[in-house]
Enzyme design. Sequence first.
Site, PDB file in Angstrom:
ATOM      1  CD  GLU A 102       7.345  32.398  43.259  1.00 34.73           C
ATOM      2  OE1 GLU A 102       6.296  32.467  42.597  1.00 34.73           O
ATOM      3  OE2 GLU A 102       8.375  33.034  42.958  1.00 34.73           O
ATOM      4  CB  SER A 154      61.039  -0.239  21.397  1.00 31.27           C
ATOM      5  OG  SER A 154      61.988  -0.144  20.356  1.00 31.27           O
TER       6      SER A 154
END
Length: 776
Positions: free
Chosen positions: A202, A478
């Site tokens: 770059e 239950s």
Amino acid sequence: MRTEDRSAQRQSTKGKAKSKSRARRSKPGILWRIWSFLWKLALIVVVLCGAAAIYLDQQIAQKFEGQKWHLPAQIYSRSMALYPGAAVSHHQLLAELRLLGYRKVANPREVGEFSASATKVDLWRRPFLHPLGSQEATRVLISFDEQGVSSVSRGSDKRELAVFHLEPMLLDRIIAGDGEDRLFVPRKELPQHLVDALLLVEDRAFYEHHGVNPFAIIRAAFINISAGRTVQGGSTLTQQLAKNFFLTSERSLERKIREALMAIIIDFRYSKDEILEAYLNEVYMGQDKARGVHGMGLASQFYFGRPLTELTVAQQAFLVAVIKGPSYYNPWRYPDRAQERRDLVLRLLMESGKISVDEFKIAAESPLGLRPENRPVHQKIPAFYAQVKKELALRWGDSLLNESGIKVYTTLDPIAQEAAEKAVKDVMGRIGKDSKELQASMVVTDKYGGGIAALVSDRNPGFDGYNRVTEMRRPIGSLVKPFVYMTALEDPKYNLMTSLKDEPLTITNKHGQSWSPLNYDKTFSGRQPLMRAMFKSLNIPTVNLGMAVGVENVVQTMRDAGWREETINPYPSMLLGAVDGSPMMVAQVYQTLADNGRFRQLYTVTDVLDMNNEAILTSRLPSEQAIDPVGAYLAQYAMTRVVAEGTGARLGRTFPGITLAGKTGTSNDSRDSWFAGFDERNVAAVWVGRDDNGKTKLVGASGAMAIYQAFLEQRPPVGLRMTPPDGVIQGYFNSQGSPLERNCAGAIPVPARAGSWNPEPNCGQPLSWWQQLLGN
């Protein structure tokens, strides 16, 4: 004409000529006017540029010296603790290392590697930030036995460690409104090969220019003109950073001038390393659905599923390669194109002498090494995140998530979550294939810490919608029964063999309304031992026992265990589950029961650090011994018989030799299927039903327990150790609950409260004179 007139005329003409000459000499020439205009224009331009530079300088300083980014809040899982006696199996540790992205090798030589034999794991752990402080990279040897971890020793000096933590898993990041996602990496942690490759590709003159490189601009212009299109850019890294930080992608002369001016200011004000750090954390690296992936730290996780510091040279080269066009070089969609671009970057590294020819060949021949595309970089667990956000707001304040860079450490166990999700999907795919209305939810907690290890609120675990875990209210059936029995077992006159009536029963209230409960099979047995009534889930003995100890006392036991969100009406029907609750509420009270009566408020967040890694303090969650540990232990024992020979026997047959505890539950007309259970490591609460409260044709064992069973098949259980607390002894009773001596015929051994086992000598017969003499 007279002489004097001609003389006057000549004088007049000369005067006019002189006057014109003087006028010509006093009027400026064209060059002078141009020069005057230019220097004035230049002065204006300088003043304007100076003003613009001052303005831009302030903008840049504010961005660079303040908060460059609003960093997303990072959400971490729990940190797995390994110590002698830890209930962590060899299988579980290997699964954890797989999720964390560790590499299995023959001999670990680098951080992030491990080897494994049948009973040992040799691990080189990564460094990481722990709420208790930074943890260094460490090599350890972890040994296992049938109970879990047997020892943890440091590799450098063989020293035994009291406790050792793995790094937590980064689950997700809570994104700000701009949609940008990133993991900040400081300059010192950026690999040098990555930086070298970036500059070669770059901006080769990065360390020579002052923000703008005129030669690169001219060279790019000639190349582009020759090609007839844009094939090369002349922007420096600093210009790219200026554009990414402050400008748009608009193509205009004004924008380019602003970009160049800002690049010059940035280069003047900041060091090259600061510019590189900013660029490598800002650069756009791809798209993760709706999220933009920014910076090398997150890109490393996104593409490879591991930290930036562990990437190979080839992987670092790929990250530089993809900058040019993340969509064009998408490695999952265009692998050949991506690899070709990566190899070009590797060749540049070789030609510049940054890597050798051999290193180049090895790197170029290696595959891309991507993470599996079906393994997301962030975990989609909406129910858990909803609970985390709710808790953060309650304990730390509504504005916490607006702060940048906070780190939230949670209780989530990634292995438990994965197992819970698969269990729900698999079982619902089987029992719910003909009924799309059938839904499920599941909560898993850490038995000893009270942290929520896993949450699933929908048959499709990734669905972000109605949170059944916390918002739903259904009769728990239950599941209330263990709290009836636990209330009774706090009284020494009751023991696990106490005989209870199982006969037709009618209860009439003060208004003359009557209630006649029935057992599930609508039969009666006359009398049943307390423990058998429990593991067979008999209704009539349970109601008789609850009425004897007092319904209000049972309600108080539930409240002590943590049932705080909903009021329980103290009616006899509550003894059989006429109590509306959510899976989270069920998990809370069963967590207390499983932890020997110690109440710990369930939670998801352990610690929060700010962007400077300092702890953000808050009030501690309540924790107390809320229920008698003896009563809780005896109820646990009865629940182990549920799995061994009661309504949960199928679960016991699936895991023979492993002690588990559980309780099934079914509401009226089989509208709700429940199960709550635990092993040595986790407590779980599971619900299956319909959102419209329709009938399901399921009971607790066929619906919810099937999910728990599938969960344990994915995550092998650790058997309960069942260590009795102080006050519990080994007792012996007959089938009617009367205490007997150990060697008496018909003596049934069960744990008992110390005060409840007072057997008469000689199996209930008076001692003879010679027995008394011998002191029998």
